[in-house]
Each structure stands twice: as C-alpha cells, then as structure tokens.
Write an enzyme that holds these catalytic residues in place. Structure first.
Site, PDB file in Angstrom:
ATOM      1  CG  LEU A   7       5.253   2.635  22.732  1.00  0.00           C
ATOM      2  CD1 LEU A   7       6.766   1.977  22.780  1.00  0.00           C
ATOM      3  CD2 LEU A   7       4.856   3.944  23.086  1.00  0.00           C
ATOM      4  CB  ALA A   8       0.303   2.220  17.927  1.00  0.00           C
ATOM      5  NE  ARG A  14      10.821  -5.534  11.869  1.00  0.00           N
ATOM      6  CZ  ARG A  14      11.208  -5.690  12.930  1.00  0.00           C
ATOM      7  NH1 ARG A  14      11.762  -6.750  13.451  1.00  0.00           N
ATOM      8  NH2 ARG A  14      10.733  -4.883  14.014  1.00  0.00           N
ATOM      9  CD  GLN A  72       7.302   8.387  17.130  1.00  0.00           C
ATOM     10  OE1 GLN A  72       6.721   7.429  17.666  1.00  0.00           O
ATOM     11  NE2 GLN A  72       8.472   8.112  16.589  1.00  0.00           N
ATOM     12  CG  ASP A 105       4.395  -5.117  17.785  1.00  0.00           C
ATOM     13  OD1 ASP A 105       4.395  -5.011  19.169  1.00  0.00           O
ATOM     14  OD2 ASP A 105       5.393  -5.273  17.053  1.00  0.00           O
ATOM     15  CE  LYS A 353     -31.569  -5.867  -3.235  1.00  0.00           C
ATOM     16  NZ  LYS A 353     -31.729  -4.770  -4.428  1.00  0.00           N
ATOM     17  CE1 TYR A 368     -31.725 -10.979  -6.310  1.00  0.00           C
ATOM     18  CE2 TYR A 368     -33.116  -9.742  -7.634  1.00  0.00           C
ATOM     19  CZ  TYR A 368     -32.367  -9.560  -7.032  1.00  0.00           C
ATOM     20  OH  TYR A 368     -31.933  -8.511  -6.372  1.00  0.00           O
TER      21      TYR A 368
HETATM   22  C1  UD1 Z   1      10.830  -3.736  20.474  1.00  0.00           C
HETATM   23  C2  UD1 Z   1      11.979  -3.647  21.827  1.00  0.00           C
HETATM   24  C3  UD1 Z   1      12.594  -5.023  22.333  1.00  0.00           C
HETATM   25  C4  UD1 Z   1      11.332  -6.046  22.473  1.00  0.00           C
HETATM   26  C5  UD1 Z   1      10.326  -6.006  21.456  1.00  0.00           C
HETATM   27  C6  UD1 Z   1       9.003  -6.793  21.803  1.00  0.00           C
HETATM   28  C7  UD1 Z   1      12.991  -1.501  21.664  1.00  0.00           C
HETATM   29  C8  UD1 Z   1      14.235  -0.575  21.259  1.00  0.00           C
HETATM   30  N1  UD1 Z   1      12.826  -2.788  21.525  1.00  0.00           N
HETATM   31  O1  UD1 Z   1      11.600  -4.204  19.491  1.00  0.00           O
HETATM   32  O2  UD1 Z   1      13.298  -4.842  23.016  1.00  0.00           O
HETATM   33  O3  UD1 Z   1      11.870  -7.287  22.667  1.00  0.00           O
HETATM   34  O4  UD1 Z   1       9.787  -4.927  21.221  1.00  0.00           O
HETATM   35  O5  UD1 Z   1       8.085  -7.044  21.087  1.00  0.00           O
HETATM   36  O6  UD1 Z   1      11.883  -0.798  22.345  1.00  0.00           O
HETATM   37  N2  UD1 Z   1       6.899   2.393  17.647  1.00  0.00           N
HETATM   38  C9  UD1 Z   1       6.656   3.774  17.756  1.00  0.00           C
HETATM   39  N3  UD1 Z   1       7.414   4.519  17.483  1.00  0.00           N
HETATM   40  C10 UD1 Z   1       8.711   4.412  17.016  1.00  0.00           C
HETATM   41  C11 UD1 Z   1       9.201   3.107  16.861  1.00  0.00           C
HETATM   42  C12 UD1 Z   1       8.312   2.018  17.100  1.00  0.00           C
HETATM   43  O7  UD1 Z   1       5.309   3.806  18.035  1.00  0.00           O
HETATM   44  O8  UD1 Z   1       9.524   5.329  16.566  1.00  0.00           O
HETATM   45  C13 UD1 Z   1       5.899   1.141  18.100  1.00  0.00           C
HETATM   46  C14 UD1 Z   1       5.877   0.292  16.920  1.00  0.00           C
HETATM   47  O9  UD1 Z   1       4.673   0.785  16.223  1.00  0.00           O
HETATM   48  C15 UD1 Z   1       5.449  -1.129  17.635  1.00  0.00           C
HETATM   49  C16 UD1 Z   1       6.348  -0.923  18.867  1.00  0.00           C
HETATM   50  O10 UD1 Z   1       6.788   0.327  18.973  1.00  0.00           O
HETATM   51  O11 UD1 Z   1       4.158  -1.186  17.787  1.00  0.00           O
HETATM   52  C17 UD1 Z   1       7.522  -1.862  18.931  1.00  0.00           C
HETATM   53  O12 UD1 Z   1       8.364  -1.494  17.731  1.00  0.00           O
HETATM   54  P1  UD1 Z   1       9.270  -2.480  16.799  1.00  0.00           P
HETATM   55  O13 UD1 Z   1       9.801  -1.547  15.790  1.00  0.00           O
HETATM   56  O14 UD1 Z   1       8.228  -3.536  16.363  1.00  0.00           O
HETATM   57  O15 UD1 Z   1      10.191  -2.919  17.784  1.00  0.00           O
HETATM   58  P2  UD1 Z   1      10.810  -4.213  17.962  1.00  0.00           P
HETATM   59  O16 UD1 Z   1      12.021  -4.233  16.914  1.00  0.00           O
HETATM   60  O17 UD1 Z   1       9.893  -5.382  17.793  1.00  0.00           O
HETATM   61 CA    CA Z   2       7.854  -5.577  17.445  1.00  0.00          CA
END
Ligand code: UD1
Ligand code: CA
Length: 460
Positions: A7-8, A14, A72, A105, A353, A368
């Site tokens: 998921l990215a 933040r 997405q 992440d 260079k 140079y």
């Molecule tokens: C999420 C989890 C949390 C977990 C944490 C671990 C959920 C609801 N929460 O929270 O339980 O403890 O990760 O690090 O799953 N992303 C998408 N599409 C979206 C939203 C997010 O691709 O619509 C991706 C983000 O880019 C990211 C990842 O999902 O890489 C996690 O999203 P993030 O917002 O960081 O979730 P957390 O609040 O950290």
């Molecule tokens: Ca996260």
C-alpha cells in the site's frame, strides 16, 4: 501462488513534504524499495503496488522493477483508507493464493519475517494471520484486542480506541497474510463507520473472526522491524537503524569504521577489507571502494570506483574512477567522468573534470584540469589551467607521457603537448608543442640598474 500487495497510495500528510512518502530515501534508497526487495527475496511470485498521491513520481522511480501498479482513485467523495487501497488489487489474486499485505512505509521489515508469516499461514491453514509486535510506546498504531481465550478478536485504531484499548501495547505492524478467498469476501463487507470515515483494512480481522474463520497473530521478536515512518522523526530513526545495519555488515567484512555513528554509507556501496574510514565520510550510490584504502574527514564519494591502497583526504569524487595507490586531497574535486590512473597524486585544491589522468602523473596543487587526456608520469605544476571553454564550445587538450607543465601555465584548447614536451612556467600555450620541445611564451625579463634610488623609493 504467493502475491504481495504493497500500500503506497497515501498522502503522507504527516511528512509535510512534496515528495510522496514511500519515495523518501532511507540510506539512499527509497523506502518502498526495501519492501519490494524483501518481497522478492522471500520468493513472492507477484508484487502489486497500490499508488495514488504522487503516483506518476512513484511509477517513474520503479519503472525498471517488476512490480505491477494499480491506481487507487483519490479525490473528494471517493472512499479512502487501507481497505479501499487493497480493493484495487482484488482481481490480482485467486481464492487459493496466499496474499501478503504490507504498507509502503515500514522499510525495516526483513524477508525472513515475511517467509515465516507465509509458511505459518499455509501450514496452519489460517484465513488471516496478522504480524504484531509489543511496543513500549504503542501510540499511533492499531491495537490488537484479544478475547477471553487470548484469541485475537479485532484491531482498533488509535483514533477509535477507548482508554482501556489504548493501554494495550500489542500493535498491528500493518502486515498480514490472507487466504485469497477470505480476503476477497471480507473486503466486500468493510464500512466507513469509524472516526476517520475510512475503509480500514484492519476491520477485515473482526469480520473474519465473526464468521468463525481461523484468525491468528504472529508476534515479531524484534519489534523494531515494524517501525512505520509517518513523520521525519520516524524517518531519522529508520535511517539510524538501517545505517547501523549497513555499517555492521561492512565491519564484519573487515572494514574499519572508527565512528559508525558519523559515517554514512548507502545501501549499495561495496568496500574492501582493511579499508579504514574516519568520521564524517559519506559514500553514496553505486560506489565501490577497494582494499586497504584510507578515507579521511568530510570525503564524499558518489557513484565512483576506487582501487586498492588509495588515500582520499577530504575530497569530493563524483561519477569517476581512481586507480590503485593514488592519493587525493586534501580538498580535491573529481567531477564526473574523470579517470584517474594508478599511483597518481591529485593534491590541494585541484579540480578535474571529464579527463583521463595517466598512471604516475601528478597535479600537486591549485589546478583546473578539464576535458584533458593526460599520459603517464606527467607533472602538472601549481596554478595550471586547462582553458577548455570559449564561452560557447568545449575543447580537449592532450598531454603526452612524461611532459612537464610549468607552474601558472594556461593550456588553451584545442591543444596537443607531445610526450616529453616542456612548458615554461607562466606561459599561455595555444599551439602544438612537439616531442621533447621547450615551449616558452612570456616577455623577456628586464632588470634596470639603480631604478629604485632614482625614483626616490629607497627606504631610509
Ligand atoms: C496503519 C494501520 C495500523 C497499523 C499501522 C502500522 C489501518 C487502518 N491502520 O496505520 O493499524 O498499526 O498502519 O504502520 O490500516 N494507504 C493507501 N491508501 C489509503 C491509505 C493509506 O495506500 O487510502 C497506504 C499509505 O500510503 C501507507 C499505508 O497505507 O503506506 C498505511 O497508511 P497510514 O496512513 O500510514 O496508516 P497508519 O495510520 O500508519
Ligand atoms: Ca503508517
């Protein structure tokens, strides 16, 4: 088949940055790269990356990798959340597949961990297995809520948790292993009924538990591995962890690093044994350093190849190569496409260079050298300038073996100085110098007798 979905697509608000979160480099490599590599290393057949915010940038950086991208949709009125993200890949797996879901992440995750998660899911025939960890400070993570028999019953997000749930310190790593069929089924039942109005992937656990499917948790022994990067503070913590791992790897291979905390070595750098690295060095990109080298001070080497027994003393080397036994610095600069031979000396305040600098040649100070082909055992005197640019075009200069370029000379390109050619100090040379010739270009010196006294300048 084993499929992974990364998921990215999140905005990464933040991070307060214009760069999509998953592209932030950790030890010189984008965060997402670590996750994609871990998936590959544990034998996953197909990796799907869900992209959204900044998707063009992400796709560009990973254009050469084997990952498959799914977009997405993002925007007003469109659902958001990790559950919605996974839904974009719903046609990419079959009922019998094991589907690993990871967030983009968490760059510290190890392929061995993913491997054992997959094996446990398959041998235990779980519908879902969550990777969890015990965190002293669980703030921000989803909490793992267990029932009376200590079985997992649901995951509650920080923003939805009550005080009792907030006190739980077993957290969701964001990494799961599912049976394809069960994941597909549960994704269809997600709702946005939570404090953030999002489709949470984490709710899949509660749905499967309620359907009496086999759901389990796999607790990480090393809780650091699941560290998620949501802010630049967490980015720095990850950077520190990965840098320490990289430096340990080199030290175990025989590299001496005097102060690992202040030595920055990016993930793809290679270093030979018995090379000694002093504090402050930065080695970046696809750099290869040989054996028995010494690297002092604020040296930075980028995408370059350095031979054995080389001394780099406070220098900047970019996209260049340096042969065995050469000594560079202090304060020298190799700009891109410089090929420095063996046993050379490039001393104080010398800039090179796009040049070839032959074996045994020396430029000790303040020069140079641009767009030049310099033979072997050539001496470039202090203050020499290779005049390579007329404001519109660049030209090359060729200097033969054993030539001697006197101090403060200008070699105006295009120019050839043949082997054993000799340039007198202070000359501006514009025409070819043939083999063994002395070339001198300056006005003859005049000494005027009694001039000082005549002018009344003699000190009393
Ligand atoms: C999420 C989890 C949390 C977990 C944490 C671990 C959920 C609801 N929460 O929270 O339980 O403890 O990760 O690090 O799953 N992303 C998408 N599409 C979206 C939203 C997010 O691709 O619509 C991706 C983000 O880019 C990211 C990842 O999902 O890489 C996690 O999203 P993030 O917002 O960081 O979730 P957390 O609040 O950290
Ligand atoms: Ca996260």
């Amino acid at each position: 088949m084993k499929i992974s979905i990364v998921l990215a697509a999140g905005e990464g608000t933040r991070m307060k940055s214009k760069l999509p979160k998953v592209l932030h480099p950790v030890a010189g490599k984008p965060m997402l790269g670590y996750i994609v590599d871990s998936c590959k290393d544990c034998g996953i057949d197909k990796t799907i990356v869900i992209v959204g915010y900044g998707s063009e940038k992400v796709k560009k950086v990973f254009a050469d990798s084997e990952v498959i991208f799914r977009d997405q949709p993002v925007g007003e009125g469109i659902p958001y959340g990790t559950g919605f993200a996974v839904k974009q890949a719903i046609n990419d797996f079959e009922d019998e597949d094991t589907v690993i879901i990871l967030t983009g992440d968490t760059p510290l995750i190890q392929s061995e961990t993913l491997d054992s998660l997959i094996k446990e899911r398959e041998s235990g025939n779980y519908a879902a297995l969550v990777l969890t960890a015990i965190q002293e400070n669980p703030f921000g993570y989803g909490r793992i809520i267990r029932g009376e028999n200590s079985n997992i019953v649901k995951i509650v997000e920080e923003k939805d948790a009550n005080d009792k749930e907030k006190a739980v310190n077993e957290v969701n790593s964001g990494i799961f292993a599912f049976r394809g069929e069960d994941l597909k089924n549960a994704l269809g039942k997600l709702s946005t009924d939570n404090s953030q109005g999002e489709l949470y992937l984490t709710d899949v656990i509660k749905i499967l538990v309620e359907e009496r499917k086999k759901v389990g948790a796999h607790i990480l022994r090393n809780a650091q591995e699941m560290l998620g990067v949501n802010s630049k503070v967490q980015l720095a913590i990850c950077e520190g962890e990965i840098r320490q791992n990289i430096n340990n790897h080199h030290m175990l291979n025989g590299v001496t690093i005097l102060d690992p905390r202040t030595t920055i070595i990016e993930s793809e750098v290679e270093i030979g044994s018995d090379t000694v690295i002093y504090p402050g060095a930065i080695l970046q990109g696809r750099t290869v350093i040989g054996k028995d080298c010494t690297i002092y001070g604020t040296t930075r080497v980028v995408d370059s190849t350095i031979g054995d027994h080389v001394i780099l003393d406070n220098v900047l080397v970019e996209e260049s190569s340096v042969g065995d036994g050469s000594k560079l610095g202090p304060y020298a600069h190799l700009r891109p496409k410089s090929q420095i031979g063996k046993n050379t000396k490039i001393g104080n305040f010398v800039e090179v260079k796009n040049s070839v600098f032959g074996d045994g040649s020396k430029a000790g100070h303040l020069a140079y050298i641009g767009d030049a082909d310099i033979g072997k055992d050539v001496n470039i005197g202090c203050g020499t300038i290779f005049v390579n640019y007329n404001g519109a075009e660049k030209f090359r200069t060729s200097v033969g073996d054993r030539a001697f370029i006197g101090s403060n000379s200008n070699l105006v390109a295009p120019l050839v100085v043949e082997e054993d050619g000799y340039i007198a100090a202070g000359s501006t040379i514009t025409r070819k110098v043939e083999k063994g010739q002395l070339s001198i270009e300056r006005s003859r010196q005049k000494n005027l007798n009694g001039w000082v006294e005549k002018k009344g300048l003699k000190k009393k």
